[in-house]
Design an enzyme around this catalytic site. Sequence first.
Site, mmCIF file in Angstrom:
data_model
loop_
_atom_site.group_PDB
_atom_site.id
_atom_site.type_symbol
_atom_site.label_atom_id
_atom_site.label_comp_id
_atom_site.label_asym_id
_atom_site.label_seq_id
_atom_site.Cartn_x
_atom_site.Cartn_y
_atom_site.Cartn_z
ATOM 1 N N HIS A 1 -3.940 5.571 -10.319
ATOM 2 C CA HIS A 1 -3.835 4.410 -11.203
ATOM 3 C C HIS A 1 -3.053 3.311 -10.500
ATOM 4 O O HIS A 1 -2.120 3.601 -9.761
ATOM 5 C CB HIS A 1 -3.125 4.795 -12.513
ATOM 6 C CG HIS A 1 -3.362 3.811 -13.601
ATOM 7 N ND1 HIS A 1 -2.587 2.683 -13.755
ATOM 8 C CD2 HIS A 1 -4.315 3.770 -14.558
ATOM 9 C CE1 HIS A 1 -3.055 2.001 -14.785
ATOM 10 N NE2 HIS A 1 -4.102 2.626 -15.286
ATOM 11 N N ASP B 1 -8.997 8.542 -17.931
ATOM 12 C CA ASP B 1 -10.405 8.935 -17.916
ATOM 13 C C ASP B 1 -10.610 10.413 -17.600
ATOM 14 O O ASP B 1 -11.675 10.964 -17.875
ATOM 15 C CB ASP B 1 -11.173 8.076 -16.909
ATOM 16 C CG ASP B 1 -11.213 6.638 -17.376
ATOM 17 O OD1 ASP B 1 -11.605 6.415 -18.525
ATOM 18 O OD2 ASP B 1 -10.808 5.746 -16.618
HETATM 19 C C1 LIG Z 1 -7.633 3.618 -10.128
HETATM 20 C C2 LIG Z 1 -7.748 3.168 -8.681
HETATM 21 C C3 LIG Z 1 -8.939 2.215 -8.564
HETATM 22 C C4 LIG Z 1 -6.453 2.421 -8.298
HETATM 23 O O1 LIG Z 1 -6.670 1.869 -7.069
HETATM 24 P P1 LIG Z 1 -5.573 1.082 -6.230
HETATM 25 O O2 LIG Z 1 -4.334 0.860 -6.995
HETATM 26 O O3 LIG Z 1 -6.251 -0.121 -5.672
HETATM 27 O O4 LIG Z 1 -5.197 2.111 -5.107
HETATM 28 P P2 LIG Z 1 -5.880 2.173 -3.669
HETATM 29 O O5 LIG Z 1 -7.362 2.158 -3.787
HETATM 30 O O6 LIG Z 1 -5.222 1.132 -2.824
HETATM 31 O O7 LIG Z 1 -5.421 3.617 -3.226
HETATM 32 C C5 LIG Z 1 -4.119 3.916 -2.674
HETATM 33 C C6 LIG Z 1 -4.251 5.173 -1.811
HETATM 34 O O8 LIG Z 1 -4.548 6.290 -2.641
HETATM 35 C C7 LIG Z 1 -5.828 6.821 -2.321
HETATM 36 N N1 LIG Z 1 -6.516 7.087 -3.600
HETATM 37 C C8 LIG Z 1 -6.429 6.360 -4.741
HETATM 38 N N2 LIG Z 1 -7.130 6.947 -5.722
HETATM 39 C C9 LIG Z 1 -7.683 8.050 -5.182
HETATM 40 C C10 LIG Z 1 -8.533 9.057 -5.701
HETATM 41 N N3 LIG Z 1 -8.932 9.017 -6.977
HETATM 42 N N4 LIG Z 1 -8.929 10.039 -4.887
HETATM 43 C C11 LIG Z 1 -8.521 10.080 -3.603
HETATM 44 N N5 LIG Z 1 -7.706 9.154 -3.054
HETATM 45 C C12 LIG Z 1 -7.304 8.151 -3.832
HETATM 46 C C13 LIG Z 1 -6.561 5.744 -1.549
HETATM 47 O O9 LIG Z 1 -7.518 6.291 -0.696
HETATM 48 C C14 LIG Z 1 -5.413 5.091 -0.816
HETATM 49 O O10 LIG Z 1 -5.060 5.913 0.264
HETATM 50 P P3 LIG Z 1 -4.540 5.249 1.659
HETATM 51 O O11 LIG Z 1 -3.204 4.658 1.309
HETATM 52 O O12 LIG Z 1 -4.492 6.377 2.617
HETATM 53 O O13 LIG Z 1 -5.561 4.200 2.010
HETATM 54 C C15 LIG Z 1 -7.928 4.389 -7.735
HETATM 55 O O14 LIG Z 1 -6.852 5.286 -7.905
HETATM 56 C C16 LIG Z 1 -9.264 5.106 -7.953
HETATM 57 O O15 LIG Z 1 -10.262 4.711 -7.351
HETATM 58 N N6 LIG Z 1 -9.294 6.163 -8.825
HETATM 59 C C17 LIG Z 1 -10.543 6.831 -9.133
HETATM 60 C C18 LIG Z 1 -11.308 6.017 -10.190
HETATM 61 C C19 LIG Z 1 -10.668 6.096 -11.525
HETATM 62 O O16 LIG Z 1 -10.306 7.170 -12.013
HETATM 63 N N7 LIG Z 1 -10.538 4.929 -12.189
HETATM 64 C C20 LIG Z 1 -9.986 4.837 -13.518
HETATM 65 C C21 LIG Z 1 -8.667 4.152 -13.507
HETATM 66 S S1 LIG Z 1 -7.895 4.226 -15.075
#
Ligand SMILES: CC(C)(COP(=O)(O)OP(=O)(O)OC[C@H]1O[C@@H](n2cnc3c(N)ncnc32)[C@H](O)[C@@H]1OP(=O)(O)O)[C@@H](O)C(=O)NCCC(=O)NCCS
Length: 386
Positions: free
Chosen positions: A266, A322
């Site tokens: 998140h 979710d």
């Molecule tokens: C929610 C979400 C979009 C937040 O994204 P964000 O704040 O932009 O975080 P980032 O995409 O920059 O991720 C940070 C790090 O964690 C990792 N990461 C984040 N979510 C991850 C996941 N669900 N699975 C694996 N790795 C994940 C990223 O690869 C990144 O790693 P790095 O630092 O080695 O590059 C992200 O956690 C995600 O894609 N989750 C899955 C989708 C989901 O459940 N969405 C609903 C949100 S309520």
Amino acid sequence: MANAIQSSTSATRGLEGVVVTTTQLSKVDGTAGRLYYRGYSIDHLAKNASFEEVAYLLWAGHLPNASEISKVREDLVACRTAPSGLVDALRKVPLNAPPMTALRSIISLLGHYDPDAEDNGPEASMRKAYRLTSQMATLVAAFDQIRKGKDPIPPRQDLNHAANFLYMLTGEEPSDIASRALETYLILLADHGFNASTFAARVTASTLSDMHSAIVSAIGTLKGPLHGAANQRALEQFLEIGDVENVKPWFEKAKAEKRRIMGVGHRVYKVVDPRARYLRQMALQLSGTTGNPQVLDIALKLEEVVSEDPYFVERKLYPNVDYYSAPALYMLGIDADLFPTLFAMSRVVGWTAHVMEQWANNRLIRPRAQFIGDLDLPWVPLEERP
Ligand SMILES: CC(C)(COP(=O)(O)OP(=O)(O)OC[C@H]1O[C@@H](n2cnc3c(N)ncnc32)[C@H](O)[C@@H]1OP(=O)(O)O)[C@@H](O)C(=O)NCCC(=O)NCCS
């Protein structure tokens, strides 16, 4: 080649940590794992409130008293029936359309039928918030019926919002456990700070466009798998795993392929999402009464594996809202591709409240980008271009 230039401002990727405006609607405490609507912890609301009370709280700013709550219930029930032209329009949507796409189109059309469509004043906006909330549920259920080759089931007047929705999906009055489970889900997702879809709604509202346009912007934004479609993707992931025995090998393979685990991580919460705790409890409760508990067992095992994995621990990646929504909604018998529309049916309360808050003290939301391209390139006539 001209030099790429750096502007004096620097960009924050994904606007992380950027404070865009003030709000009184909800507070997300990502460190403590707390969420409040208008000052009330979701701990109280999930346990004690009705969805109608929470909607009123977010729209009006205070918990309704006895006469206010009967009025809000009455008003929401009174606008449940969608204009008949809309049901005809839904019949023209391709039957294989993702329900979120159908919802996006139909809410845009709904604006044509709303007598207050172009009135952005507070009273008209409140009336539209009621109509959008009630009719979104009717339209989601109607599309699900139509795509299954059935006629939409007209709403009932004597059921609350959650029970009536389940009734319109199946034609059967739901059990108290099922309707309270859905109601709790709808309460927990009703608002959440400046999440992407709410931000989209507020940006649209800030141009002094109309309420329906703002909600359409929000639906389009919620549709993405990084936001509101993560519940559907989480269920697909649990179904793909198929068996508790497969969790560990599936996880190792997913990690090796650098796949994201859906329903995990998140932007704001660096601890377990407080909503996930309730949804987990709800899923456990439902598994004792209905549906297929296998999906929940897979989700529980995957959470255990994720919570012990150094990559996830270091990055503070925990189940989000979710993750357990997926088994809970699945055990309510709801189709996976409807999950994002259920998210919308809840968040429409927050979206409409945010639009009203934006209009109460509007300023155009218009950020800037840091330009990193070339400048002052020489003009090359067409015949001389490579
Ligand atoms: C929610 C979400 C979009 C937040 O994204 P964000 O704040 O932009 O975080 P980032 O995409 O920059 O991720 C940070 C790090 O964690 C990792 N990461 C984040 N979510 C991850 C996941 N669900 N699975 C694996 N790795 C994940 C990223 O690869 C990144 O790693 P790095 O630092 O080695 O590059 C992200 O956690 C995600 O894609 N989750 C899955 C989708 C989901 O459940 N969405 C609903 C949100 S309520």
